[in-house]
Motif scaffolding. Structure first.
Motif, PDB file in Angstrom:
ATOM      1  N   HIS A  67      30.295  56.263   8.733  1.00  0.00           N
ATOM      2  CA  HIS A  67      29.082  55.485   9.049  1.00  0.00           C
ATOM      3  C   HIS A  67      29.421  54.014   9.293  1.00  0.00           C
ATOM      4  N   ARG A  70      31.119  53.470  12.573  1.00  0.00           N
ATOM      5  CA  ARG A  70      30.130  53.485  13.669  1.00  0.00           C
ATOM      6  C   ARG A  70      29.333  52.190  13.696  1.00  0.00           C
ATOM      7  N   LYS A 170      23.927  52.804  17.510  1.00  0.00           N
ATOM      8  CA  LYS A 170      22.594  52.900  16.890  1.00  0.00           C
ATOM      9  C   LYS A 170      21.920  51.541  17.026  1.00  0.00           C
ATOM     10  N   TYR A 175      15.113  52.801  19.592  1.00  0.00           N
ATOM     11  CA  TYR A 175      14.264  53.686  18.788  1.00  0.00           C
ATOM     12  C   TYR A 175      12.783  53.629  19.180  1.00  0.00           C
ATOM     13  N   GLU A 204      18.485  65.406  21.942  1.00  0.00           N
ATOM     14  CA  GLU A 204      18.378  65.367  20.475  1.00  0.00           C
ATOM     15  C   GLU A 204      16.923  65.199  20.063  1.00  0.00           C
ATOM     16  N   THR A 206      14.152  63.064  17.390  1.00  0.00           N
ATOM     17  CA  THR A 206      13.918  61.615  17.328  1.00  0.00           C
ATOM     18  C   THR A 206      14.920  60.880  16.444  1.00  0.00           C
ATOM     19  N   THR A 207      15.377  61.537  15.363  1.00  0.00           N
ATOM     20  CA  THR A 207      16.407  60.903  14.515  1.00  0.00           C
ATOM     21  C   THR A 207      17.416  61.948  14.033  1.00  0.00           C
ATOM     22  N   SER A 208      17.665  62.943  14.855  1.00  0.00           N
ATOM     23  CA  SER A 208      18.615  63.982  14.433  1.00  0.00           C
ATOM     24  C   SER A 208      19.158  64.727  15.640  1.00  0.00           C
ATOM     25  N   ASN A 209      20.245  65.444  15.433  1.00  0.00           N
ATOM     26  CA  ASN A 209      20.850  66.259  16.494  1.00  0.00           C
ATOM     27  C   ASN A 209      20.318  67.688  16.441  1.00  0.00           C
ATOM     28  N   LEU A 228      23.420  60.676  20.313  1.00  0.00           N
ATOM     29  CA  LEU A 228      24.221  60.010  19.286  1.00  0.00           C
ATOM     30  C   LEU A 228      25.128  61.085  18.702  1.00  0.00           C
ATOM     31  N   GLY A 230      26.251  62.396  16.076  1.00  0.00           N
ATOM     32  CA  GLY A 230      25.864  62.294  14.672  1.00  0.00           C
ATOM     33  C   GLY A 230      26.986  62.678  13.721  1.00  0.00           C
ATOM     34  N   ILE A 231      27.015  61.988  12.592  1.00  0.00           N
ATOM     35  CA  ILE A 231      28.044  62.274  11.583  1.00  0.00           C
ATOM     36  C   ILE A 231      27.721  63.598  10.881  1.00  0.00           C
ATOM     37  N   THR A 232      26.450  63.897  10.716  1.00  0.00           N
ATOM     38  CA  THR A 232      26.082  65.204  10.158  1.00  0.00           C
ATOM     39  C   THR A 232      26.398  66.303  11.184  1.00  0.00           C
ATOM     40  N   SER A 266      20.165  68.290  12.561  1.00  0.00           N
ATOM     41  CA  SER A 266      21.108  67.710  11.592  1.00  0.00           C
ATOM     42  C   SER A 266      21.011  66.189  11.664  1.00  0.00           C
ATOM     43  N   GLY A 267      21.052  65.557  10.506  1.00  0.00           N
ATOM     44  CA  GLY A 267      21.016  64.095  10.479  1.00  0.00           C
ATOM     45  C   GLY A 267      21.072  63.613   9.039  1.00  0.00           C
ATOM     46  N   THR A 268      21.420  62.354   8.866  1.00  0.00           N
ATOM     47  CA  THR A 268      21.509  61.796   7.517  1.00  0.00           C
ATOM     48  C   THR A 268      20.167  61.925   6.800  1.00  0.00           C
TER      49      THR A 268
HETATM   50  C1  LIG Z   1      18.820  59.465  17.603  1.00  0.00           C
HETATM   51  C2  LIG Z   1      19.605  60.077  16.485  1.00  0.00           C
HETATM   52  N1  LIG Z   1      20.330  61.180  16.733  1.00  0.00           N
HETATM   53  C3  LIG Z   1      21.051  61.767  15.759  1.00  0.00           C
HETATM   54  C4  LIG Z   1      21.073  61.263  14.474  1.00  0.00           C
HETATM   55  C5  LIG Z   1      21.909  61.914  13.420  1.00  0.00           C
HETATM   56  O1  LIG Z   1      23.033  61.123  13.134  1.00  0.00           O
HETATM   57  P1  LIG Z   1      23.733  61.133  11.722  1.00  0.00           P
HETATM   58  O2  LIG Z   1      24.048  62.548  11.425  1.00  0.00           O
HETATM   59  O3  LIG Z   1      24.949  60.321  11.927  1.00  0.00           O
HETATM   60  O4  LIG Z   1      22.781  60.562  10.751  1.00  0.00           O
HETATM   61  C6  LIG Z   1      20.333  60.107  14.181  1.00  0.00           C
HETATM   62  C7  LIG Z   1      20.347  59.532  12.845  1.00  0.00           C
HETATM   63  O5  LIG Z   1      21.061  58.602  12.586  1.00  0.00           O
HETATM   64  C8  LIG Z   1      19.598  59.499  15.208  1.00  0.00           C
HETATM   65  O6  LIG Z   1      18.876  58.398  14.967  1.00  0.00           O
END
Ligand SMILES: Cc1ncc(COP(=O)(O)O)c(C=O)c1O
Length: 317
Positions: A67, A70, A170, A175, A204, A206-209, A228, A230-232, A266-268
């Motif tokens: 993280h 990134r 990010k 956003y 993706e 809105t905040t996850s893959n 993105l 994503g790390i998850t 998947s996402g944090t």
């Molecule tokens: C647009 C978007 N895609 C994917 C993710 C998932 O990324 P991560 O798994 O690194 O949290 C996030 C969250 O950070 C995001 O905001």
């Protein structure tokens, strides 16, 4: 002046945050109305979780190294040199957590903002000639998404093109795209939105893959389709390898979504979250077997119960 902090979590009066080299009270961090990031969306951020291991009475940062790498790369896109290494940022975070005495699951939000124009620099939207500020805030957070699953709308909004704003960074300003898609989804009775790109490939949520399952194989969109990385997402790909489940990165169409038997995000924030339906395509009333297996493994990893993955965790205490 008193600051009204509107949050859905309890705020202690002495809540401590890291701000430009100091640990200070949350209420003592102020940004001016001419803050460049506030005006133009020129900020970058991260979301990092730390999970409490009740057996070892230990709090572990999850993939903090990835993280913070990134964050440093995202900052470079906005021409910000943090002057802090990944190790520095981890040390600062551990110190902050200790000062707040957190002994529970928490969410950490590092935020780097373009602040104000340097003397002699002309008014306007720009990246050079603007100083920056970093703040790291940590809050208690358990699982916030429904564990059963979510229904996703295929958004009418396209994912902001990677040719307009790099999707690997990010950046706060991008956003707005997620917020528009999320609101559209909620207004139409869904929990989240999945956005497609200008070539009509799935990107993706809105905040996850996004992941789908078909014939016991897992698929996820290509990074080159403007997501993105994503790390998850990367963690899920490695977990599939460990579980000997084939996971393929490919361009995903609406037809692929309709042929899938399972889906998950998947996402944090959301961790691994079953998708029960996309538009009128139904996957089921709960997580499918492959999603379930991945969630089970993820839950063991984050509580440090899988030694093969303990290198993903950094102890705080
Ligand atoms: C647009 C978007 N895609 C994917 C993710 C998932 O990324 P991560 O798994 O690194 O949290 C996030 C969250 O950070 C995001 O905001």
């Amino acid at each position: 002046m008193s600051v009204n902090i509107s949050t859905s979590y309890p705020v202690k009066n002495n809540w401590l945050v890291y701000s430009d080299g100091e640990i200070v009270s949350l209420c003592d961090v102020h940004y001016l109305v001419n803050n460049q990031a506030l005006n133009y969306g020129t900020g970058v951020f991260e979301g990092i979780r730390a999970y409490w291991d009740n057996d070892a009475k230990q709090l572990n940062l999850f993939r903090a190294r990835e993280h913070y790498s990134r964050l440093i790369e995202s900052a470079k896109v906005l021409k910000i040199d943090l002057g802090l290494s990944v190790d520095d940022l981890i040390e600062i975070t551990i110190n902050l957590i200790k000062k707040n005495e957190f002994k529970q699951d928490i969410y950490i939000r590092p935020l780097v903002l373009k602040k104000s124009l340097m003397p002699g620099v002309g008014f306007g939207v720009r990246l050079t000639g603007v100083d920056s500020t970093i703040c790291i805030n940590a809050i208690p957070m358990n699982q916030y998404a429904s564990t059963v699953g979510v229904k996703c709308l295929i958004s009418g909004w396209k994912r902001v093109s990677q040719y307009s704003i790099p999707s690997q960074a990010k950046i706060t300003g991008s956003y707005v795209n997620s917020a528009l898609a999320f609101e559209e989804a909620v207004e139409k009775g869904f929990d989240d939105a999945i956005m497609f790109n200008e070539n009509n490939f799935c990107t993706e949520a809105t905040t996850s893959n996004v992941f789908i399952v078909n014939n016991d194989q897992v698929y996820t969109p290509l990074v080159s389709d403007g997501i993105l990385d994503g790390i998850t997402r990367k963690s899920v790909i490695e977990m599939c390898e460990y579980l000997e489940i084939t996971c393929t990165q490919k361009q995903i169409t609406k037809k692929d979504l309709s042929l899938a038997t399972e889906g998950f995000l998947s996402g944090t924030g959301v961790e691994i979250l079953p998708v029960l339906a996309v538009d009128d395509i139904q996957y089921g009333l709960s997580s499918g077997p492959i999603t379930h297996k991945l969630i089970e493994l993820f839950n063991l990893i984050i509580r440090n119960k899988k030694s093969n993955f303990s290198h993903w965790l950094i102890p705080v205490y």
